[in-house]
Design an enzyme around this catalytic site. Structure first.
Site, PDB file in Angstrom:
ATOM      1  N   MET A   1       2.938   7.824  -8.736  1.00 55.93           N
ATOM      2  CA  MET A   1       3.075   6.525  -9.412  1.00 55.93           C
ATOM      3  C   MET A   1       4.273   5.764  -8.831  1.00 55.93           C
ATOM      4  O   MET A   1       4.807   4.851  -9.472  1.00 55.93           O
ATOM      5  CB  MET A   1       3.248   6.730 -10.917  1.00 55.93           C
ATOM      6  CG  MET A   1       2.026   7.380 -11.552  1.00 55.93           C
ATOM      7  SD  MET A   1       1.808   6.945 -13.286  1.00 55.93           S
ATOM      8  CE  MET A   1       3.304   7.579 -13.991  1.00 55.93           C
TER       9      MET A   1
ATOM     10  N   LEU B   1       9.538   6.698  -5.671  1.00 54.85           N
ATOM     11  CA  LEU B   1       9.533   8.012  -5.013  1.00 54.85           C
ATOM     12  C   LEU B   1      10.928   8.621  -4.922  1.00 54.85           C
ATOM     13  O   LEU B   1      11.922   7.930  -4.719  1.00 54.85           O
ATOM     14  CB  LEU B   1       8.936   7.882  -3.605  1.00 54.85           C
ATOM     15  CG  LEU B   1       7.502   7.356  -3.525  1.00 54.85           C
ATOM     16  CD1 LEU B   1       7.012   7.359  -2.079  1.00 54.85           C
ATOM     17  CD2 LEU B   1       6.553   8.154  -4.416  1.00 54.85           C
TER      18      LEU B   1
ATOM     19  N   HIS C   1       8.646  13.933  -4.874  1.00 53.06           N
ATOM     20  CA  HIS C   1       7.447  13.418  -4.211  1.00 53.06           C
ATOM     21  C   HIS C   1       7.476  13.771  -2.715  1.00 53.06           C
ATOM     22  O   HIS C   1       6.467  14.166  -2.136  1.00 53.06           O
ATOM     23  CB  HIS C   1       7.368  11.889  -4.329  1.00 53.06           C
ATOM     24  CG  HIS C   1       7.317  11.375  -5.749  1.00 53.06           C
ATOM     25  ND1 HIS C   1       8.355  10.682  -6.318  1.00 53.06           N
ATOM     26  CD2 HIS C   1       6.351  11.448  -6.683  1.00 53.06           C
ATOM     27  CE1 HIS C   1       8.016  10.332  -7.558  1.00 53.06           C
ATOM     28  NE2 HIS C   1       6.817  10.780  -7.806  1.00 53.06           N
TER      29      HIS C   1
ATOM     30  N   LYS D   1       6.217  20.682 -11.710  1.00 50.22           N
ATOM     31  CA  LYS D   1       6.990  20.120 -12.819  1.00 50.22           C
ATOM     32  C   LYS D   1       6.057  19.626 -13.925  1.00 50.22           C
ATOM     33  O   LYS D   1       6.311  19.805 -15.094  1.00 50.22           O
ATOM     34  CB  LYS D   1       7.887  18.987 -12.341  1.00 50.22           C
ATOM     35  CG  LYS D   1       8.837  18.525 -13.428  1.00 50.22           C
ATOM     36  CD  LYS D   1       9.697  17.414 -12.954  1.00 50.22           C
ATOM     37  CE  LYS D   1       9.210  16.088 -13.285  1.00 50.22           C
ATOM     38  NZ  LYS D   1       8.956  15.490 -14.473  1.00 50.22           N
TER      39      LYS D   1
ATOM     40  N   SER E   1      10.976  10.246 -11.885  1.00 48.58           N
ATOM     41  CA  SER E   1      11.192   8.794 -11.795  1.00 48.58           C
ATOM     42  C   SER E   1      11.845   8.283 -13.072  1.00 48.58           C
ATOM     43  O   SER E   1      12.584   7.305 -13.061  1.00 48.58           O
ATOM     44  CB  SER E   1       9.860   8.079 -11.576  1.00 48.58           C
ATOM     45  OG  SER E   1       9.206   8.628 -10.455  1.00 48.58           O
TER      46      SER E   1
HETATM   47  P1  AMP Z   1       4.452  10.892 -10.582  1.00 45.84           P
HETATM   48  O1  AMP Z   1       4.812   9.831  -9.599  1.00 45.84           O
HETATM   49  O2  AMP Z   1       5.468  11.118 -11.644  1.00 45.84           O
HETATM   50  O3  AMP Z   1       3.045  10.733 -11.130  1.00 45.84           O
HETATM   51  O4  AMP Z   1       4.420  12.248  -9.760  1.00 45.84           O
HETATM   52  C1  AMP Z   1       3.594  12.397  -8.641  1.00 45.84           C
HETATM   53  C2  AMP Z   1       3.558  13.849  -8.249  1.00 45.84           C
HETATM   54  O5  AMP Z   1       4.895  14.276  -7.924  1.00 45.84           O
HETATM   55  C3  AMP Z   1       3.085  14.758  -9.397  1.00 45.84           C
HETATM   56  O6  AMP Z   1       2.231  15.755  -8.854  1.00 45.84           O
HETATM   57  C4  AMP Z   1       4.359  15.343  -9.911  1.00 45.84           C
HETATM   58  O7  AMP Z   1       4.193  16.602 -10.518  1.00 45.84           O
HETATM   59  C5  AMP Z   1       5.183  15.462  -8.629  1.00 45.84           C
HETATM   60  N1  AMP Z   1       6.600  15.568  -8.945  1.00 45.84           N
HETATM   61  C6  AMP Z   1       7.327  14.729  -9.727  1.00 45.84           C
HETATM   62  N2  AMP Z   1       8.598  15.178  -9.840  1.00 45.84           N
HETATM   63  C7  AMP Z   1       8.672  16.326  -9.131  1.00 45.84           C
HETATM   64  C8  AMP Z   1       9.711  17.268  -8.867  1.00 45.84           C
HETATM   65  N3  AMP Z   1      10.936  17.123  -9.363  1.00 45.84           N
HETATM   66  N4  AMP Z   1       9.433  18.326  -8.081  1.00 45.84           N
HETATM   67  C9  AMP Z   1       8.181  18.489  -7.573  1.00 45.84           C
HETATM   68  N5  AMP Z   1       7.156  17.644  -7.781  1.00 45.84           N
HETATM   69  C10 AMP Z   1       7.392  16.568  -8.555  1.00 45.84           C
END
Ligand code: AMP
Length: 274
Positions: free
Chosen positions: A27, A30, A34, A147, A184
């Site tokens: 989303m 970044l 990510h 996470k 984020s």
């Molecule tokens: P989001 O942008 O929050 O939807 O996250 C996109 C992807 O990044 C999802 O698969 C999350 O689980 C992963 N993600 C977010 N934060 C972390 C983190 N600290 N460590 C590993 N993966 C993450």
């Protein structure tokens, strides 16, 4: 790196590719979490594509859709530097052209507990966008963070239930220099809340130390965290198996501890995969 904004452009790009595509859905806003998924994708695929889409259907009405952090320019730069081949940044209209459309309902046992019990319809919205992206991108491998443990388990279940030919790869939690799991939403924390939030990784570490010393009882491990977070608004802190059912003792490679804490209205997730 090519920037794709429409489904038409995405389809054209996909048609010109062979069958070794790694996909990282995000989303945006970044961070290194990510980027660690992207790094895995780069390592194991000929081409890597990232999507950036703040998916409205996974936010419930009282959530932070409008104020969710957005930083497209920086995200594009980060993806370029990470060696991403294509980035898909669609509009809401592009992804949801019809107001009434087919929905996906994840299994109740997995989706109506923990995050799902607090965020009504959240996982249905997640599956709705992920299945669209999977159909358009047709990746061989898709990368998700551990996470968001419940999300990862539900997506694996969907892929299995719908016989999709996609490997779902769960990647380790990336933390900042003080061990707080990157998110984020961490940008919502002011410095006082951030300092409070550091109690979360401290508690997680106490559990890891107890396990190293041989502790396996779920309630003992849960209580270590609860005691350490006494003054906090803990939404849940539970040891469960991969069906998200409570278990008495932790089991290697089939159980995890799920933790969600609210600090000044910012919800923070952390967990341990045993
Ligand atoms: P989001 O942008 O929050 O939807 O996250 C996109 C992807 O990044 C999802 O698969 C999350 O689980 C992963 N993600 C977010 N934060 C972390 C983190 N600290 N460590 C590993 N993966 C993450």
């Amino acid at each position: 790196m090519i920037i794709l904004r429409s489904i038409k452009e995405l389809k054209q790009w996909r048609e010109s590719q062979d069958n070794n595509i790694g996909f990282t859905p995000t989303m945006g806003a970044l961070h290194n979490g990510h980027l660690s998924l992207i790094e895995q994708s780069k390592k194991h695929n000929n081409k890597s594509i990232v999507s950036i889409f703040v998916n409205p259907t996974q936010f419930s009405i009282n959530e932070d859709l409008n104020k969710y952090p957005r930083n497209e320019e920086k995200d594009i730069e980060l993806c370029k530097n990470a060696g991403v081949d294509a980035i898909f940044i669609p509009s809401v209209n592009e992804m949801y052209p019809h107001s009434d459309e087919t929905n996906l309902i994840p299994p109740i046992n997995l989706a109506n507990v923990f995050e799902g019990s607090i965020r009504n319809g959240h996982f249905s919205g997640v599956l709705r966008i992920i299945i669209k992206l999977f159909h358009l991108i047709k990746p061989n491998n898709a990368y998700f963070g551990k996470k968001d443990a419940q999300q990862l388990l539900i997506i694996k279940k969907m892929v299995n239930d719908l016989f999709l030919d996609i490997n779902i790869i769960g990647c380790p939690i990336i933390r900042d220099c003080n061990n707080l799991a990157l998110s984020s939403r961490n940008t919502y924390l002011d410095s006082a809340s951030y300092n409070l939030a550091l109690k979360i990784p401290q508690s997680i570490n106490l559990v890891k130390e107890a396990i190293k010393k041989g502790e396996v009882e779920s309630n003992v491990l849960e209580n270590i965290i609860k005691k350490n977070l006494l003054d906090f608004d803990v939404d849940y802190c539970n040891v469960v198996n991969y069906n998200l059912e409570p278990i008495q003792k932790i089991q290697k490679d089939s159980s995890l501890l799920l933790l969600a804490v609210r600090i000044n209205n910012v919800r923070l997730l952390d967990n341990i995969w045993f």
